[in-house]
Design an enzyme around this catalytic site. Structure first.
Site, PDB file in Angstrom:
ATOM      1  CG  ASP A   6      94.203  43.915  40.321  1.00 30.42           C
ATOM      2  OD1 ASP A   6      95.319  44.451  40.268  1.00 30.42           O
ATOM      3  OD2 ASP A   6      93.757  43.358  41.334  1.00 30.42           O
TER       4      ASP A   6
ATOM      5  CG  ASP B 238     100.019  43.571  39.367  1.00 35.09           C
ATOM      6  OD1 ASP B 238      99.928  43.267  40.567  1.00 35.09           O
ATOM      7  OD2 ASP B 238     100.691  42.916  38.539  1.00 35.09           O
TER       8      ASP B 238
ATOM      9  CD  GLU C 231     101.723  44.904  43.658  1.00 37.58           C
ATOM     10  OE1 GLU C 231     101.723  43.942  44.443  1.00 37.58           O
ATOM     11  OE2 GLU C 231     101.691  44.764  42.418  1.00 37.58           O
TER      12      GLU C 231
ATOM     13  CG  HIS D 293      95.820  39.669  46.069  1.00 36.67           C
ATOM     14  ND1 HIS D 293      95.939  41.041  46.191  1.00 36.67           N
ATOM     15  CD2 HIS D 293      96.595  39.334  45.007  1.00 36.67           C
ATOM     16  CE1 HIS D 293      96.741  41.494  45.257  1.00 36.67           C
ATOM     17  NE2 HIS D 293      97.155  40.492  44.524  1.00 36.67           N
ATOM     18  CG  ASP D 294      99.994  39.370  46.320  1.00 35.71           C
ATOM     19  OD1 ASP D 294      99.528  38.321  45.840  1.00 35.71           O
ATOM     20  OD2 ASP D 294     100.285  40.365  45.622  1.00 35.71           O
TER      21      ASP D 294
END
Length: 609
Positions: free
Chosen positions: A112, A219, A278, A355-356
């Site tokens: 990440d 990210d 993202e 994960h969100d």
């Protein structure tokens, strides 16, 4: 290490390795995957211990969520040292071993990249806030106060942060505000400063690429370029001091310049390291295309969130006020992002968990019974694996992990975003808003995806030792057999089905990974039906998914399997796969009836041995 690339107008960048188009990428959330030392917190040695499990599943690329040094106020998305491993995860030596262990298994590893912001404990920010004349002052975004008509100090703008509250925090030492799109502990880096950008490239990217990492999930990739005139946002929530303002920082005026620079200075020189961005608040294909057009030399692919955000009340004030939606809306989003590739040099991602977000089977499937859970988990697998693009799986998706039980109270929710929205509802004093926010969290909260992975039937589900206290409560009322050990023994389990389908996806990659998508029955609220067609072979696949608890009849929709596939009179369609167990298949030769949550794929050719 430099590789000269050029675009040939058809196949992308000549010389560019594009293994990632056919890859299966698996996201590991390390705190919750596997604990090797019994401290209740997952770690890198735990990930290494299960790489053979991932390889046997069919994984090609492991995406490791942040494991950097961090105060862990946002589970590692608040980084205080980009070149160190958080001690509970292990050491640099452990990370090096993970890299080599992946490569030994012909798997790749991506990390990440969190570079919109740092932790407020990062040395860069400590220097920046030390004085207005510090050389790193301009590495973050500082602004003086404004004052209202009564002389009260107010922030530089009225922007609302993603975690509730303002995007600005006052610093007593230098008597200015600093900007943070997320928590106050996550100050935004100033990408307008070239020295800051170069430090990002050197410390956060080249450092890891030189150690053998194969790329990054990037990210918040479209938030680096803010509007530098800093206007107030329009008032969309009257009476609220902080207003949604994504248009002030998403897809800003220099964003494409910044990403092209990142590609040219870092990603391309390192053998065109993989880049997955993202991309939030970017709902139009015309907005997304510049990021992923091969000719633009920016990113390999991005996550676009229209489909996975279904059910949320928006990104800001009303995010966790759940909004029911029809199946046709979900299908429309899928169709948009499947067809936007046609006639372009772009590529896309396929995903329904991360994960969100809440677990896919609890959001898009059916957990009302054991049978519906298993069938809908398999239907979701078939849906995802037959879409064009690079497939991303999230840990536990392959065994059908579900949301935490509804009866668990707010005390089991650990995420800073969940708590921010819940506390905001409590502060409103409105019982109805509190109740609706809690209901929304039970479906959508980020916490659901972060429950410990379920490996076996033991106490703590094999995530950690039976005597340990897990950092987050282990699911204690999931369906029987919802763990790896049970499903390993059953070829017809959700796990067994994923293994089978992932092999078929690669076997027929021209059709399932790269094929053209044609949406059928778009207004149907029970069936999700589409055709995939190979560009050169003429092969076709018909995907039939019953997204309901009732049996569905194709004949009432005037849909012929053989006719849709263009089979000749003497040719029959071939059933490639069904989600049904062996004992549930009597009468399946007749394609007209689909059982509840059943999925099938028919093809216009005979399956190869």
């Amino acid at each position: 290490m430099n590789h000269r690339l050029h675009h040939d107008g058809k196949n992308g960048w000549v010389g560019k390795t594009q293994y990632w188009k056919d890859a299966v990428v698996y996201q590991v959330y390390p705190a919750s995957f596997k604990d090797s030392n019994g401290d209740g917190w997952g770690d890198i040695p735990g990930v290494i211990s299960e790489l053979d499990y991932l390889r046997d599943l069919g994984v090609d690329v492991v995406w490791l969520s942040p494991m950097f040094e961090s105060p862990q106020k946002d589970m590692g998305y608040d980084i205080s040292d980009y070149q160190a491993v958080y001690s509970r995860y292990g050491s640099l030596a452990d990370l090096d071993k993970l890299i080599s262990s992946c490569h030994e298994r012909n798997m790749k590893l991506i990390l990440d990249l969190v570079v919109n912001h740092t932790s407020d404990e990062h040395p860069w920010f400590k220097e920046s806030r030390s004085s207005k004349t510090n050389p790193k002052r301009d590495w973050y975004i500082w602004k003086p106060a404004r004052y209202d008509s009564d002389g009260n100090r107010i922030p530089p703008t009225n922007w609302r942060s993603y975690f509730a509250g303002p995007t600005w925090t006052w610093d007593d030492n230098t008597e200015e505000y600093y900007l943070h799109l997320y928590g106050s502990f996550q100050p935004d880096l100033n990408w307008e400063n070239p020295s800051c950008r170069e430090a990002i490239y050197q410390d956060t990217m080249r450092f890891w690429l030189a150690r053998g990492v194969d790329g990054f999930r990037i990210d918040t990739v479209n938030k680096y370029s803010k509007r530098t005139d800093f206007p107030d946002a329009p008032i969309t929530f009257p009476g609220e001091p902080n207003q949604p303002a994504a248009e002030m920082w998403c897809n800003g005026p220099r964003i494409h310049e910044f990403i092209r620079e990142m590609q040219a200075k870092v990603l391309t020189p390192y053998n065109h390291a993989l880049s997955v961005g993202e991309l939030s608040n970017t709902p139009l294909p015309s907005q997304v295309l510049p990021y992923v057009s091969a000719a633009n030399r920016e990113l390999d692919m991005v996550f676009e969130f229209s489909m996975i955000r279904l059910g949320t009340g928006g990104a800001f004030q009303d995010k966790y006020l759940y909004q029911p939606y029809p199946l046709s809306q979900l299908k429309a989003h899928v169709a948009t992002w499947q067809t936007f590739l046609e006639g372009t040099d772009a590529w896309h991602t396929v995903f329904c968990e991360n994960h969100d977000n809440g677990r896919a089977v609890s959001r898009f499937g059916d957990t009302s019974s054991h049978q519906n859970w298993e069938r809908s988990a398999k239907a979701i697998c078939l849906w995802q694996a037959t879409l064009t693009g690079t497939l991303f799986l999230y840990q536990g998706q392959e065994i059908g992990m579900v949301n935490m039980p509804r009866e668990w109270g707010i005390q089991e929710y650990k995420d800073c975003e969940s708590m921010g929205f819940y506390q905001e509802a409590v502060a409103s004093g409105d019982p109805d808003r509190i109740s609706k926010t809690m209901d929304g969290l039970r479906i959508l909260a980020r916490d659901h995806a972060r429950l410990p992975f379920q490996w076996d039937d033991s106490t703590n589900a094999g995530f950690t030792s039976e005597r340990a206290v897990p950092w987050m409560r282990v699911h204690d009322s999931a369906f029987e057999g919802l763990n790896v050990n049970r499903q390993r023994e059953d070829e017809e389990s959700v796990l067994g089905f994923y293994k089978t389908v992932l092999k078929l996806r690669k076997k027929y990659g021209e059709l399932l990974i790269h094929g053209a998508f044609r949406h059928l029955l778009p207004e149907d609220e029970a069936l999700f039906v589409y055709v995939k067609e190979g560009a050169e072979s003429g092969r076709k696949a018909l995907v039939l998914l019953n997204f309901s608890r009732e049996e569905q009849d194709l004949s009432t929709r005037q849909l012929s399997v053989a006719g849709t596939l263009g089979c000749e009179e003497s040719q029959e369609a071939t059933l490639l796969i069904t989600t049904l167990r062996e004992g549930e298949r009597p009468g399946i030769e007749s394609p007209e009836q689909l059982k509840p949550w059943e999925g099938r794929v028919y093809v216009n050719f005979v399956e190869e041995a």
